[in-house]
Design an enzyme around this catalytic site. Structure first.
Site, short mmCIF file in Angstrom:
data_model
loop_
_atom_site.label_atom_id
_atom_site.label_comp_id
_atom_site.label_asym_id
_atom_site.label_seq_id
_atom_site.Cartn_x
_atom_site.Cartn_y
_atom_site.Cartn_z
N GLY A 75 -15.98 6.36 -1.93
CA GLY A 75 -15.16 6.67 -0.75
C GLY A 75 -14.89 5.46 0.12
O GLY A 75 -14.54 5.60 1.29
N GLY B 37 -12.60 3.10 -0.53
CA GLY B 37 -11.25 2.56 -0.70
C GLY B 37 -11.18 1.41 -1.69
O GLY B 37 -10.19 0.69 -1.76
N GLU C 234 0.82 -1.22 0.00
CA GLU C 234 0.00 0.00 0.00
C GLU C 234 0.86 1.27 0.00
O GLU C 234 1.87 1.35 0.72
CB GLU C 234 -0.88 -0.03 1.26
CG GLU C 234 -2.29 0.36 1.05
CD GLU C 234 -3.05 -0.55 0.08
OE1 GLU C 234 -3.11 -0.22 -1.12
OE2 GLU C 234 -3.60 -1.55 0.52
N HIS C 235 0.45 2.24 -0.78
CA HIS C 235 1.18 3.52 -0.91
C HIS C 235 2.61 3.27 -1.38
O HIS C 235 3.54 3.95 -0.95
CB HIS C 235 1.18 4.30 0.41
CG HIS C 235 -0.15 4.96 0.69
ND1 HIS C 235 -0.40 6.28 0.42
CD2 HIS C 235 -1.30 4.46 1.18
CE1 HIS C 235 -1.65 6.57 0.75
NE2 HIS C 235 -2.22 5.48 1.22
N ASP D 267 -4.74 1.29 -9.21
CA ASP D 267 -6.19 1.09 -9.32
C ASP D 267 -6.61 0.88 -10.77
O ASP D 267 -7.39 -0.03 -11.09
CB ASP D 267 -6.93 2.31 -8.76
CG ASP D 267 -6.54 2.60 -7.34
OD1 ASP D 267 -5.84 1.76 -6.73
OD2 ASP D 267 -6.91 3.67 -6.82
#
Ligand code: GLA
Length: 510
Positions: A155, A157, A52-53, A205
């Site tokens: 919203g 995720g 993640e990130h 994504d």
């Protein structure tokens, strides 16, 4: 490979329910525009298994497309405007004049509405049509009508915004004569869609939503080039399953970007430049804000400082060994005080920059808000989570039939990723942490916040025989406790079980 055009709904796990949904969409379209749609553009949401990130740092991630999706019924129309309506009354119908030039497309970055996200798709589609000589500079896009319907919670995720932008892009392309775009072109052009609303996202994504395959997780690589590789999960008995539980804390990525998402982008850019400066490395300036990336700095450290051969991301064992060493190096780069956060002036000094130079390089791209920069924590999170992605791949590749060993191993990596997201990337919330704890105590092997975080959804790793118990405990101990009046349909929407699903497509239904 082309984005497929399909003629039926058999790719869904429950085609009957979908036929009803598509029928309702067609009725809404006829009611609004007095004719039937010509085609449907569709793009799914995604859930990220691990990593993640780290996509905007150019490290590989392991997401999968899910069945929840955005569909848009579309028909070309006479006139000079594009009308977009939505089955969800929260999103008001909008009329957008057809643009002749890129500068005609005005996107509100401050308070973007759903039509602004549509315009993001319109912008990249228009650029692509010009690039392919399907549209002349100065020529207007064709007018059309569209009704959208989304089953990805906004919203939550699960990439509702990426799915929406991709469906919008496909609609604009097809109306304007491009009905056969390749998956790699569609990925390339849509990755930057949300940059126009001010979110400096990576490419995970869009890659997952477009390239997703039934039953497969997708390994998305960003170096040496953007590439999506389907990966079969081991077949277990009882079957492996993912339960996704929405914390119902809305993660508004774009509105909170200055102190959340975009701030992370700045912090890892500073981190990469700092590693580069520390070891006098020559790194490509190819981050979203034209600085070094933590992947670039890692690669350069290995080749330039240690004299190792270049790593292309394919050899997992090499990557694991090097990232483990890199994590030790990170510990030596910061004093104890610096590990707890750094003030701007001090950070600029470490980079050998004046305050003005620091602002120009890092703070001028989009608004960011912070007291201290958390450079050490973010660096450790990025290298640590990138290592866990490789360890997950290793676990999948070396599966020898030991289902319990596999589930426990993957669960542990997911839990470690969650701890890192919470403590180092500081992108979890108390609600998400609670969902993770409850999950682990009640049938999940590993649970973590998926996607940007700061709210949104938690993904739990489990097996089909444990699903019912896991679901009912979460209902009882999380949802009904926090929202005693929650309805059955709200509960059904909050907990989703999804297998990896097929990516974006166009539908010309018979
Ligand atoms: C959002 C972004 C992605 C990725 C994730 C965090 O979903 O759009 O590019 O950075 O957050 O992993």
């Amino acid at each position: 490979m082309l984005v497929p055009t399909l003629t039926n709904l058999s790719f869904y796990s429950n085609p009957d329910a979908q036929r009803e949904r598509y029928g309702a969409l067609e009725t809404a379209f006829r009611h609004r525009f007095h004719t039937g749609p010509a085609f449907v553009a569709r793009a799914p949401g995604r859930v990220n298994l691990i990593g993640e990130h780290i996509d905007y740092c150019h490290f590989s991630v392991l997401p999968m497309a899910i069945e929840a999706d955005v569909i848009a019924a579309v028909h070309a129309a006479p006139g000079e405007s594009i009308t977009i309506a939505n089955t969800n009354p929260k999103f008001a119908t909008a009329e957008i004049p057809v643009p002749r030039h890129e500068s005609d497309i005005l996107v509100d970055k401050v308070k973007p509405l759903w039509a602004d996200y549509f315009k993001c798709g319109m912008l990249v589609a228009r650029k692509y049509l010009v690039e392919k000589h399907l549209l002349q500079e100065g020529q207007a896009l064709k007018a059309f009508n569209a009704v959208f319907d989304g089953s990805v919670p906004a919203g939550g995720g699960l990439s509702s915004s990426a799915a929406f932008c991709i469906a919008a892009t496909l609609a604009v392309l097809k109306v304007n004569g491009e009905g056969a775009i390749t998956k790699s072109d569609l990925t390339r052009i849509t990755v930057v869609c949300e940059h126009y609303v001010g979110l400096s996202n990576g490419g995970m994504d869009q890659s997952a939503s477009i390239n997703g395959e039934d039953g497969k997780v997708m390994l998305i690589l960003f170096k040496p080039a953007l590439h999506a590789e389907p990966f079969q999960m081991p077949k277990l008995q009882p079957e492996l399953s993912f339960l996704i539980s929405n914390s119902l804390v809305t993660a508004n990525k774009t509105e909170t970007a200055p102190s959340n998402y975009n701030l992370r982008v700045v912090e890892v850019a500073v981190a990469a430049d700092l590693v580069a400066r520390e070891f006098a490395l020559d790194c490509a300036q190819d981050s979203n804000i034209q600085t070094a990336t933590l992947r670039g700095a890692f690669d350069a450290y290995c080749t330039q400082k240690l004299g190792l051969s270049p790593w292309d991301g394919a050899d997992i064992a090499i990557g694991i060994e090097r990232l483990q060493d890199m994590l030790k190096v990170v510990e030596t780069l910061f004093s104890d005080a610096e590990k707890d956060g750094m003030l701007t002036e001090h950070t600029a000094q470490r980079l050998g920059l004046s305050g003005a130079e620091f602002s120009a390089r890092y703070l001028s791209h989009f608004p960011v808000k912070y007291d201290r920069l958390n450079i050490y924590r973010r660096t450790k999170h990025v290298y640590g989570d990138s290592l866990r992605v490789l360890q997950t791949l290793e676990l999948m590749r070396s599966f020898n039939g030991d289902a319990q060993g596999f589930l426990q191993g993957l669960g542990r990596l997911m839990d470690e990723s969650q701890a890192s997201t919470r403590d180092l990337n500081q992108a979890s919330t108390a609600e998400c942490d609670q969902l993770c704890t409850l999950g682990r105590q009640n049938g999940s092997y590993g649970s973590r916040v998926t996607g940007a975080g700061f709210g949104g959804c938690v993904v739990h790793l489990t097996t089909v025989d444990r699903l019912d118990a896991l679901r009912s405990t979460l209902e009882e101990l999380y949802y009904r406790k926090r929202w005693p009046a929650i309805s059955d349909s709200e509960l059904a929407d909050a907990i989703v079980v999804s297998k990896p699903a097929m990516g974006a497509c166009v539908l010309e239904l018979e």
